[in-house]
Design a protein around this motif. Structure first.
Motif, PDB file in Angstrom:
ATOM      1  N   UNK A  39      36.759   6.165  42.383  1.00 12.53           N
ATOM      2  CA  UNK A  39      36.042   5.044  41.989  1.00 12.53           C
ATOM      3  C   UNK A  39      36.840   3.641  42.065  1.00 12.53           C
ATOM      4  N   UNK A  40      37.788   3.679  41.574  1.00 10.63           N
ATOM      5  CA  UNK A  40      38.740   2.429  41.610  1.00 10.63           C
ATOM      6  C   UNK A  40      39.154   1.874  42.994  1.00 10.63           C
ATOM      7  N   UNK A  41      39.518   2.908  43.726  1.00  8.93           N
ATOM      8  CA  UNK A  41      39.907   2.665  45.299  1.00  8.93           C
ATOM      9  C   UNK A  41      38.881   1.996  45.985  1.00  8.93           C
ATOM     10  N   UNK A  42      37.720   2.614  45.921  1.00  7.20           N
ATOM     11  CA  UNK A  42      36.357   2.391  46.497  1.00  7.20           C
ATOM     12  C   UNK A  42      35.988   0.973  46.209  1.00  7.20           C
ATOM     13  N   UNK A  43      36.060   0.525  44.916  1.00  5.34           N
ATOM     14  CA  UNK A  43      35.758  -0.690  44.356  1.00  5.34           C
ATOM     15  C   UNK A  43      36.585  -1.791  45.060  1.00  5.34           C
ATOM     16  N   UNK A  44      37.830  -1.417  45.191  1.00 10.44           N
ATOM     17  CA  UNK A  44      39.147  -2.483  45.769  1.00 10.44           C
ATOM     18  C   UNK A  44      38.462  -2.431  47.179  1.00 10.44           C
ATOM     19  N   UNK A  45      38.258  -1.523  47.985  1.00 12.60           N
ATOM     20  CA  UNK A  45      37.925  -1.744  49.265  1.00 12.60           C
ATOM     21  C   UNK A  45      36.526  -2.656  49.363  1.00 12.60           C
ATOM     22  N   UNK A  46      35.771  -2.352  48.790  1.00 11.42           N
ATOM     23  CA  UNK A  46      34.579  -3.504  48.800  1.00 11.42           C
ATOM     24  C   UNK A  46      35.028  -4.865  48.385  1.00 11.42           C
ATOM     25  N   UNK A  47      35.797  -5.263  47.670  1.00 11.17           N
ATOM     26  CA  UNK A  47      36.046  -6.685  47.355  1.00 11.17           C
ATOM     27  C   UNK A  47      37.016  -6.851  48.574  1.00 11.17           C
ATOM     28  N   UNK A  48      37.945  -6.212  49.169  1.00 13.70           N
ATOM     29  CA  UNK A  48      38.437  -6.526  50.366  1.00 13.70           C
ATOM     30  C   UNK A  48      37.571  -6.656  51.405  1.00 13.70           C
ATOM     31  N   UNK A  49      36.578  -5.920  51.468  1.00 15.78           N
ATOM     32  CA  UNK A  49      35.752  -6.183  52.609  1.00 15.78           C
ATOM     33  C   UNK A  49      34.931  -7.693  52.458  1.00 15.78           C
ATOM     34  N   UNK A  50      34.586  -8.009  51.343  1.00 16.27           N
ATOM     35  CA  UNK A  50      34.048  -9.019  51.236  1.00 16.27           C
ATOM     36  C   UNK A  50      34.950 -10.330  51.514  1.00 16.27           C
ATOM     37  N   UNK A  51      36.276 -10.172  50.965  1.00 10.88           N
ATOM     38  CA  UNK A  51      37.214 -11.161  51.334  1.00 10.88           C
ATOM     39  C   UNK A  51      37.455 -11.255  52.989  1.00 10.88           C
ATOM     40  N   UNK A  52      37.264 -10.030  53.598  1.00 10.42           N
ATOM     41  CA  UNK A  52      37.662 -10.105  54.997  1.00 10.42           C
ATOM     42  C   UNK A  52      36.526 -10.752  55.538  1.00 10.42           C
ATOM     43  N   UNK A  53      35.243 -10.698  55.265  1.00 11.31           N
ATOM     44  CA  UNK A  53      34.241 -11.044  55.846  1.00 11.31           C
ATOM     45  C   UNK A  53      34.201 -12.743  56.014  1.00 11.31           C
ATOM     46  N   UNK A  54      34.718 -13.269  54.621  1.00  6.58           N
ATOM     47  CA  UNK A  54      34.859 -14.603  54.548  1.00  6.58           C
ATOM     48  C   UNK A  54      35.871 -15.193  55.474  1.00  6.58           C
ATOM     49  N   UNK A  55      36.910 -14.429  55.592  1.00  2.00           N
ATOM     50  CA  UNK A  55      37.897 -14.916  56.546  1.00  2.00           C
ATOM     51  C   UNK A  55      37.648 -14.435  57.941  1.00  2.00           C
ATOM     52  N   UNK A  56      36.658 -13.776  58.398  1.00  2.54           N
ATOM     53  CA  UNK A  56      36.505 -13.178  59.805  1.00  2.54           C
ATOM     54  C   UNK A  56      37.649 -12.643  60.172  1.00  2.54           C
ATOM     55  N   UNK A  57      38.108 -11.627  59.447  1.00  9.40           N
ATOM     56  CA  UNK A  57      39.610 -11.280  59.981  1.00  9.40           C
ATOM     57  C   UNK A  57      39.313  -9.614  59.106  1.00  9.40           C
ATOM     58  N   UNK A  58      39.394  -8.662  60.050  1.00  9.87           N
ATOM     59  CA  UNK A  58      39.250  -7.381  59.107  1.00  9.87           C
ATOM     60  C   UNK A  58      40.521  -6.413  59.292  1.00  9.87           C
ATOM     61  N   UNK A  59      40.510  -5.695  58.295  1.00  9.78           N
ATOM     62  CA  UNK A  59      41.773  -4.694  58.384  1.00  9.78           C
ATOM     63  C   UNK A  59      41.665  -3.640  59.007  1.00  9.78           C
ATOM     64  N   UNK A  60      42.743  -2.869  59.419  1.00  9.92           N
ATOM     65  CA  UNK A  60      42.791  -1.551  59.820  1.00  9.92           C
ATOM     66  C   UNK A  60      43.103  -0.815  58.338  1.00  9.92           C
ATOM     67  N   UNK A  61      42.168   0.098  57.914  1.00  4.59           N
ATOM     68  CA  UNK A  61      42.536   0.897  56.720  1.00  4.59           C
ATOM     69  C   UNK A  61      42.193   2.344  56.524  1.00  4.59           C
TER      70      UNK A  61
END
Length: 96
Positions: A39-61
């Motif tokens: 659950x904590x890992x998934x929550x982190x991924x959700x926050x990273x996804x929002x940051x990635x969208x703002x930067x329009x740059x997406x991770x390989x994960x």
């Protein structure tokens, strides 16, 4: 527009984004993050996804239970760019 990192910028990555390391098999940086549970890992991924969208740059994960592995590289440029550094810094702020 993204620009590839210079040799000097690459040499300073240990200071600019501590905790990130060169990927073994391509021109990228990577970092593993470990959490108490899925659950904590998934929550982190959700926050990273929002940051990635703002930067329009997406991770390989990838995610396996409590571990998230992130690799950053700018596919359009065929390697590391300033966009990767910005996203790594944004990801680090999520953990702060």
């Amino acid at each position: 527009m993204a620009k590839r990192l210079t040799n000097e910028e690459r040499a300073n990555l240990g200071t600019t984004i501590p905790g990130w390391a060169p990927a073994l098999d391509r021109d990228a940086i990577r970092r593993d993050f470990t959490f108490k549970n899925f659950s904590e890992a998934w929550g982190f991924m959700t926050r990273v996804a929002l940051a990635a969208e703002k930067l329009d740059h997406h991770p390989d994960w990838s995610n396996v239970w409590n571990t998230v592995r992130i690799e950053l590289s700018t596919h359009d440029l065929g390697g590391l760019s300033d966009n990767d550094v910005r996203l790594a810094q944004a990801i680090d702020k999520i953990l702060a």
